[in-house]
Design an enzyme around this catalytic site. Structure first.
Site, PDB file in Angstrom:
ATOM      1  CE  LYS A 269      -3.956   2.022   2.522  1.00  0.00           C
ATOM      2  NZ  LYS A 269      -4.873   1.904   3.683  1.00  0.00           N
TER       3      LYS A 269
ATOM      4  CB  SER B 155      -8.112   4.052   2.715  1.00  0.00           C
ATOM      5  OG  SER B 155      -7.308   3.351   3.650  1.00  0.00           O
TER       6      SER B 155
ATOM      7  CB  SER C 258      -8.677   1.463   5.741  1.00  0.00           C
ATOM      8  OG  SER C 258      -9.292   2.716   5.600  1.00  0.00           O
TER       9      SER C 258
END
Lengths: 488, 493
Positions: free
Chosen positions: B78, B159, B183
């Site tokens: 990420k 997210s 998330s």
């Protein structure tokens, strides 16, 4: 009670003073990063990723900085809070990389304490006074902007960014510039004894925010102003004097003092407004979520306490009890280096009272002349103890001791060596002294007559002549006795 | 030969160890999938060379007999984790072009364990969002489509939307995620994969671009529970550089995996039964309860009475911390600097931040600044902290009578891109089941449990006691085995 008053047109005004002293914690590393803290390094050479607030960087408390704050709190007999917490003080400035300063608003590490300033008639302090300390908290310093490096841009030096500071907040207990000056000096002395701050005001290791208000004696507190970042004792006193006068004049001419932050300009010896309460920042303090509450355990506190040295007040009391004069005790305890030097001298066997006299007059005089200080004194405590020992056991007189000391400074030789080599031992040989006395009395028969006729002041003359004839080496005690006996 | 990109982390690890294929073959296969999936926009930066280099090392290590726990496994990272020498943006214009010279603790641990990096995964800007529609680098598209005859592009969740989309589309076998208020779990649920947010403090936050420090927690996302356990073992661990890091040994979660729940009690929180919720969600939940009973667990109803205050409290605390955490992006030292003609410092701040932050980030900075302001602090921030304490107590009380809690991960299946962007509140509501565990710092995971009537995956959430990731993983495994979820998105990209 201080009788310091500002004489205004409407009568006398009393000044109320509180100080917030920022003291840089002596530590090899910053409060929340491992970066070094040396003064005067090349710009941006002592900056870690944390200090520059790079993305994803996190603060980790430096145990040594916490320890120093706790020890400082203990030295002013303050409450140590086993639970404290760090808060963020949010504001934007180019010297503040994180966009917030990590400080302690709600739960400071040190609570209520106090210190005592000594009486000093000459300085306008008729009696000793306790000054309350409200709290000590630890916080990060900011970086520094440099405006002289480029015609249209400012540069940022982050060396100081993240350095640990203690903010030591006094109660509004001071009533004169002299008290405030004495408070700063005493605080500085304690910090230096503890070793938690080097107290170097020129280098910015210690600076004060000076809160001043005025009132008619007995009235409620007036509105205060805060003058920021004052970096010497002299300036602190000047700020108070000037600001109190300004406030009195303002009030008496029909104005009102507004709560505001002011800046001191040492070149013009005046303060000017920086910002008023209305445009004060909203710092949006909140607990720093990157840091857990700081919990101090008993072992840690015990270690802090046992590591404290003898502090100025205790040392002063010990000196007084040993027969040292209050003046000498004050002089000897003010700076930790002098006190430690003097203690070593006592440990080497010197007698306290004469040793104190000798250090404060002979040694300090000599150092002063040479432009040196105790840290590079040419004479060690052991060497001084030897010299003082020769006086104490009657080997040499005080007068000869001065000469011997000069020779020690010139040659670096030990006192005993000099005395031996130069034949400076004082004599108690009554035969030799009596012979000289006889010669002097014969040569000064007229004065002997006058003395016997009642002019007793001439006794000193005979002593002087005898000592001179003996080249200063006669034991003054013996000379006195023999003269008295011979003159009848 | 088995298609390498269909293998799980465990299969790659074991197959590589057994000499069934080389790590370089695996890396090349995934690199090819990544290169062929631009339409999903899952990656901000692709790093095929990194993956190949790690694979070569893995192959050499195999030859030398010095294999590491994850040798030969390429993963996605990420783009919230700082990666040394590789652009790290948090999906923001503010950090566009920012190349750190340091490596986050979690990514460093994974590289040390032998992983290679396929690329930096897209996300909601500064991890703020539930649909991956706030990225400066464009929306991530879910590989899933509704079986409704339409062709609507769906949200991969957020997210960690790049992570979920990439795993679901077989662009990587596993990826890192971060979870502040769901998330990891919500995107996992939206894309039919698994993901676990461990106990707060298990994974170091050092080197992760901060959103809300007291909530942010890294965790793995993967195709199944075992892979999550393997990945988490190699991400977790005490880090002296993070003052909130847990100083506890990392258990051997994979070795202790067991779907036998005899003697365990599962709590069903009655407050999570929402009026008017999609019946498919309730049906999945009921099916999940039956699966856990089947695995030997006892099921009890529990109450978490302050649940309804969790979302408002979260949307005060997280923005408050964010407003302060993001203050460092000021144009002075790194990242974007917008310096208008004759601008002073304040002008530079204003221009830089106006340009560098997207609308959702600005919204949260403003909310956070507001709730911390003088005069509002007590009414909002202090009150929210009290709620947070009460929510933690709710869980403590509940764990007096149960070992894990079962609930839906999200109140709906994946929604279409653009469907919720006009109404931030409806977007925030998507976190309603995820946020309480975040506020309490508890481990929680999502496992795929069913498809809804439109053919979209739904996830079940298991919330565990602090430090009991094992209990969460085991319950997840019990569901995984019984749900038999093996649906995957049909390739259209």
């Amino acid at each position: 009670m201080s009788d310091y008053r500002i004489k205004g047109e409407t009568g006398e005004w009393e000044v109320v003073i509180g100080l917030e002293v920022h003291a840089q914690v002596t530590s090899n590393a910053k409060l929340f990063s491992g970066a070094a803290t040396a003064f005067g390094a090349e710009p941006n050479t002592q900056v870690s990723l944390v200090d520059a607030a790079m993305p994803g960087m996190l603060p980790v408390p430096n145990r040594e900085c916490i320890r120093q704050a706790v020890r400082t709190g203990m030295a002013i007999e303050a409450q140590i809070n086993k639970y404290s917490r760090f808060d963020r003080k949010n504001y934007f400035y180019a010297d503040l990389p994180q966009g917030y300063q990590i400080s302690q608003l709600y739960h400071p590490i040190v609570g209520e304490g106090s210190l005592t300033i000594e009486a000093d008639e000459k300085a306008g302090l008729p009696e000793a006074k306790r000054i309350g300390v409200e709290r000590i908290h630890v916080e990060q310093d900011a970086g520094k902007l440099m405006h002289d490096q480029h015609p249209s841009m400012s540069y940022v030096d982050l060396n100081r960014s993240g350095v640990a500071l203690m903010e030591i907040v006094s109660r509004p207990d001071m009533r004169s510039p002299a008290e405030a000056g004495a408070y700063v000096r005493k605080l500085r002395s304690i910090l230096r004894y503890v070793g938690s701050c080097d107290g170097n005001m020129e280098e910015g290791s210690m600076r004060a925010d000076v809160n001043v208000s005025v009132r008619k004696p007995g009235d409620e507190f007036g509105t205060r102003t805060e003058t920021k970042n004052v970096n010497s004792v002299r300036f602190v006193m000047a700020v108070i004097e000037g600001e109190a006068k300004r406030q009195v004049e303002l009030i008496e001419s029909g104005g009102t003092v507004v709560q505001e932050t002011r800046l001191y300009d040492p070149d013009r010896n005046e303060t000017r407004s920086m910002r008023s309460k209305e445009d004060a920042h909203d710092y949006r303090y909140f607990p720093d979520p990157d840091l857990l509450p700081l919990i101090l355990d008993d072992d840690f506190l015990a270690e802090c306490r046992t590591s404290l040295p003898e502090l100025p007040d205790a040392k002063r009391a010990r000196y007084l009890a040993a027969g040292i004069s209050p003046y000498n005790a004050d002089v000897l305890t003010a700076e930790v280096e002098a006190a430690l030097w003097f203690d070593t001298l006592l440990e080497a066997g010197a007698k306290p009272a004469p040793a104190a006299n000798w250090v404060t007059s002979e040694l300090f005089g000599a150092l002063n002349r040479m432009g040196r200080d105790l840290s590079d004194s040419p004479v060690s405590p052991a060497e001084a103890a030897e010299l003082l020992g020769l006086v104490a056991d009657g080997t040499i007189s005080g007068t000869i001791a001065k000469a011997v000391f000069e020779k020690m400074l010139e040659s670096g030789d030990a006192a005993g060596v000099i005395v031996e080599r130069d034949g400076l031992k004082q004599t108690s040989d009554t035969g030799a002294i009596e012979a000289e006395i006889a010669k002097i009395l014969t040569a000064n028969a007229d004065k002997v007559e006058q003395y016997k006729g009642g002019k007793e002041a001439l006794f000193g003359f005979f002593v002087g002549q005898t000592m001179k004839a003996m080249q200063g080496k006669a034991n003054p005690q013996v000379v006195n006795e023999l003269l008295k006996k011979t003159l009848g | 030969m088995t298609e390498l990109t269909n293998l799980t982390v465990a299969q790659i690890r074991d197959g590589h160890r057994a000499g069934e294929f080389s790590a370089v073959e695996v890396a090349e296969a995934f690199n090819a999938n990544v290169a062929g999936a631009k339409a999903l926009n899952a990656f901000i930066v692709e790093t095929p060379d990194h993956a190949i280099a790690a694979a070569k090392t893995a192959d050499a290590d195999r030859a030398a007999g010095t294999l590491k726990p994850l040798s030969g496994v390429p993963i996605g990272m990420k783009d919230l984790f700082a990666t040394s020498g590789v652009q790290t943006t948090a999906a923001s214009h503010m950090l566009e072009g920012f190349v750190p010279r340091y490596e986050s603790t979690v990514s460093a641990k994974l590289w040390d364990a032998g992983c290679g990096m396929l690329g930096k995964l897209n996300l909601d800007q500064f991890a703020m969002g539930s649909s991956n529609e706030t990225s400066y680098f464009g929306n991530v598209i879910s590989p899933w489509k509704r079986k409704d005859g339409g062709n609507a592009a769906l949200a991969p969740g957020g997210s960690s939307g790049g992570s979920s989309s990439a795993i679901a589309a077989r662009l990587c076998p596993a990826a890192t995620g971060t979870d502040t208020g769901g998330s990891i779990r919500q995107p996992a649920a939206f894309t039919g994969i698994s993901g676990i947010k461990p106990t707060y403090g298990r994974c170091s936050r050092w080197g992760i671009v901060a959103f809300a420090s007291s909530l942010d927690q890294a965790g793995p996302m993967a195709r199944d529970v075992r892979d999550c356990a393997i990945m988490l073992e190699n991400m977790a661990g005490f880090d002296p550089k993070d003052a909130t890091s847990l100083n506890m040994a990392v258990p051997n979660w994979e070795a202790a995996l067991s779907s036998d729940l005899k003697g365990k009690t599962v709590g069903i929180p009655k407050e999570y039964r929402l009026e008017g919720i999609d019946p498919d969600i309730d049906a999945m939940w009921d099916a999940g309860i039956a699966m856990l009973k089947d695995a030997g667990a006892e099921v009890v109803e529990i109450s978490l009475p302050h649940t309804k205050y969790a979302l408002p409290a979260y949307y005060i605390i997280a923005p408050a911390e964010a407003s302060s955490n993001l203050a460092r992006y000021d144009g002075v030292r790194y990242g974007l600097r917008d310096l208008p003609e004759k601008a002073g410092l304040q002008d530079m701040y204003a221009a830089t931040r106006a340009d560098g932050f997207g609308p959702e980030v600005k919204r949260r900075i403003m909310i956070g600044t507001y709730v911390l302001s003088a005069g509002f602090y007590d009414a909002y921030y202090t009150q929210a902290q009290k709620v947070r304490t009460l929510i933690a107590r709710d869980f403590e009380a509940a764990f007096g009578v149960c070992d894990v809690i079962l609930a839906p991960t999200a109140p709906s299946a994946a929604f279409g891109l653009g469907e919720k962007t006009a109404d931030p509140l409806s977007m925030y509501l998507n976190d309603v089941f995820a946020v309480p565990a975040s506020l309490a710092g508890l481990p929680a995971m999502s496992v795929p449990a069913a498809l809804n009537r439109e053919g979209l995956p739904l996830g079940l959430q298991i919330i565990g006691k602090a430090f009991d990731e094992q209990g969460v993983l085991n319950a997840g495994l019990a569901i995984e085995e019984r749900a038999g979820f093996n649906a995957r998105a049909e390739k259209w990209w």
